[in-house]
Design a protein around this motif. Structure first.
Motif, PDB file in Angstrom:
ATOM      1  N   LYS A 189       8.785  26.267  10.597  1.00  0.00           N
ATOM      2  CA  LYS A 189       9.445  24.965  10.695  1.00  0.00           C
ATOM      3  C   LYS A 189      10.949  25.151  10.570  1.00  0.00           C
ATOM      4  O   LYS A 189      11.441  25.670   9.562  1.00  0.00           O
ATOM      5  N   SER A 190      11.683  24.750  11.600  1.00  0.00           N
ATOM      6  CA  SER A 190      13.148  24.852  11.547  1.00  0.00           C
ATOM      7  C   SER A 190      13.741  23.532  11.091  1.00  0.00           C
ATOM      8  O   SER A 190      13.233  22.456  11.427  1.00  0.00           O
ATOM      9  N   THR A 248      18.111  30.421   5.030  1.00  0.00           N
ATOM     10  CA  THR A 248      19.214  29.504   5.322  1.00  0.00           C
ATOM     11  C   THR A 248      20.366  30.289   5.918  1.00  0.00           C
ATOM     12  O   THR A 248      20.778  31.326   5.370  1.00  0.00           O
ATOM     13  N   ARG A 249      20.892  29.800   7.029  1.00  0.00           N
ATOM     14  CA  ARG A 249      21.904  30.517   7.801  1.00  0.00           C
ATOM     15  C   ARG A 249      23.256  30.592   7.082  1.00  0.00           C
ATOM     16  O   ARG A 249      23.746  29.595   6.550  1.00  0.00           O
ATOM     17  N   PRO A 250      23.903  31.772   7.097  1.00  0.00           N
ATOM     18  CA  PRO A 250      25.283  31.859   6.604  1.00  0.00           C
ATOM     19  C   PRO A 250      26.213  31.008   7.471  1.00  0.00           C
ATOM     20  O   PRO A 250      25.891  30.660   8.606  1.00  0.00           O
ATOM     21  N   LEU A 275      15.130  27.764   8.078  1.00  0.00           N
ATOM     22  CA  LEU A 275      13.790  27.906   8.641  1.00  0.00           C
ATOM     23  C   LEU A 275      12.838  28.301   7.529  1.00  0.00           C
ATOM     24  O   LEU A 275      13.188  29.113   6.665  1.00  0.00           O
ATOM     25  N   ILE A 276      11.637  27.727   7.560  1.00  0.00           N
ATOM     26  CA  ILE A 276      10.611  28.045   6.563  1.00  0.00           C
ATOM     27  C   ILE A 276       9.391  28.609   7.288  1.00  0.00           C
ATOM     28  O   ILE A 276       8.949  28.045   8.296  1.00  0.00           O
ATOM     29  N   VAL A 277       8.873  29.725   6.790  1.00  0.00           N
ATOM     30  CA  VAL A 277       7.640  30.307   7.304  1.00  0.00           C
ATOM     31  C   VAL A 277       6.519  29.943   6.330  1.00  0.00           C
ATOM     32  O   VAL A 277       6.583  30.284   5.145  1.00  0.00           O
ATOM     33  N   ALA A 316       9.582  34.109  -1.103  1.00  0.00           N
ATOM     34  CA  ALA A 316      10.961  34.572  -1.004  1.00  0.00           C
ATOM     35  C   ALA A 316      11.874  33.500  -0.428  1.00  0.00           C
ATOM     36  O   ALA A 316      11.425  32.579   0.254  1.00  0.00           O
ATOM     37  N   ALA A 317      13.169  33.651  -0.711  1.00  0.00           N
ATOM     38  CA  ALA A 317      14.181  32.749  -0.162  1.00  0.00           C
ATOM     39  C   ALA A 317      15.446  33.550   0.110  1.00  0.00           C
ATOM     40  O   ALA A 317      15.844  34.404  -0.696  1.00  0.00           O
TER      41      ALA A 317
END
Length: 371
Positions: free
Chosen positions: A75-76, A119-121, A89-91, A303-304
């Motif tokens: 899910k983006s 989470t994108r830089p 994005l979450i897996v 994880a995150a």
């Protein structure tokens, strides 16, 4: 794909001469058509893992990729291009809850369990990472041969550590090939969601020494693939966290990750995100194969990856895996000791195994039981 066109498992493409010879030989030995006796009166068990061995390896690859990927949902969460709202994005792993018996034709309810959130830089972070990319470039002469020989899947670089051999370990290699294919699919989907520019798209001075791949930079797919190999081989060989072979494989995975930065096609932060995703996917695939990992804090860690604010921070294996042999957690994954860039935790409910996947994993593991 084999498709009968190449030698594979003793089967080769028939020439026209061979096919003609077979027709003549059949007429010579079989006589007139006799429909009975039949070779068997029984059907194979439907959807049974016991007859997985009847199918060609490339067929099993399709079946088992579907087995794993059908329980993963990505899910983006769109952000904004000005980074005011970071994209992520979450897996998820989808687990039937409660399980429905096989003989029931109804589809049960599925509960989503987060495996990893990324989470994108910010664009400013990537710009600051360019200083690191330039520093790494000084090693291009030293790492040239490694970089070129690691463009594809880097299995040989791990095979030399554990004495992997194609004749002795064909099921291990088949399981690794399956794992790498799954890791590549998840990597590409994650890259698409993250939509991060490569170093040479931010600076004309980077000038990579290999072609820049035609997909986004984060996470680093080579990092994902290298670290997923470490987790899968560790499980197949039943390596405890402090085993020397696991230690060497972790170092190799980190070196492969570094080489992509040295080549100029990645930032160090790509390796951090890739290592985190690769370790999680490796644990997850093994859990789907019914593995119980002895000596580890969890079968699968949650994880995150929190990219905003990474700045010019470098990739360090020591920060992601405990390297102090005096600690009970030696060789195990850990959260960011210097902030909140990456986090790992336990608490994921037991994952329902896939019996076809377990079939292949058990065969791979059995190859290492003979000393």
């Amino acid at each position: 794909m084999e498709a009968g066109a190449q030698p594979y498992g003793g089967v080769t493409h028939y020439s026209g001469q061979m096919s003609s010879g077979l027709m003549i030989a059949t007429d010579g030995i079989a006589g007139s058509w006799q429909p009975t006796p039949y070779l068997t009166d029984e059907q194979l068990k439907m959807d049974g893992e016991a007859h997985m061995g009847l199918w060609a390896p490339w067929v099993r690859s399709f079946l088992l990729k579907q087995e794993v990927l059908s329980r993963l949902y990505l899910k983006s969460i769109p952000g904004t291009t000005d980074d005011e709202t970071p994209a992520s994005l979450i897996v998820y792993h989808l687990q039937e809850d409660p399980p429905v018996p096989d003989h029931n034709d109804e589809l049960g309810d599925f509960k989503a369990h987060s495996l990893i959130q990324m989470t994108r830089p910010t664009i400013s972070d990537f710009q600051r990472q360019l200083d690191r990319v330039r520093d790494y470039a000084d090693l291009r002469g030293d790492r040239f041969n490694e970089i070129h020989s690691q463009v594809g899947y880097p299995v040989p670089y791990f095979g030399t550590i554990v004495a992997l051999h194609p004749e002795r370990n064909r099921y291990t290699l088949e399981f690794l090939a399956l794992t790498l294919a799954i890791a590549s699919i998840i990597s590409m989907r994650t890259k698409h969601a993250m939509a991060c520019r490569r170093p040479d798209q931010l600076s004309a001075q980077v000038q990579p020494i290999i072609p820049t791949p035609g997909h986004g930079t984060l996470p680093g797919a080579h990092s994902v693939e290298a670290f997923v190999i470490v987790e899968v081989l560790s499980s197949i060989l039943k390596l405890r966290p402090n085993d020397q072979r696991r230690k060497f494989m972790l170092r190799q995975a980190a070196r492969i990750s570094d080489n992509r930065v040295i080549a100029g096609v990645h930032y160090p932060v790509d390796s951090i995100a890739g290592a985190l995703l690769g370790q999680t996917l490796g644990e997850y695939i093994c859990a789907r194969a019914g593995v119980e990992r002895e000596g580890y804090a969890a079968n699968v860690h949650i994880a995150a990856f929190n990219g905003p604010g990474v700045g010019a921070r470098d990739f360090s294996l020591r920060e992601m895996v405990e390297t102090d042999h005096r600690l009970p957690s030696y060789g195990q994954r850990k959260s960011d000791p210097n902030g909140h860039l990456f986090e790992v935790d336990t608490g994921l409910p037991p994952i329902e195994p896939s019996m076809p996947l377990k079939w292949l994993f058990d065969l791979a593991q059995a190859e290492w039981s003979v000393s």
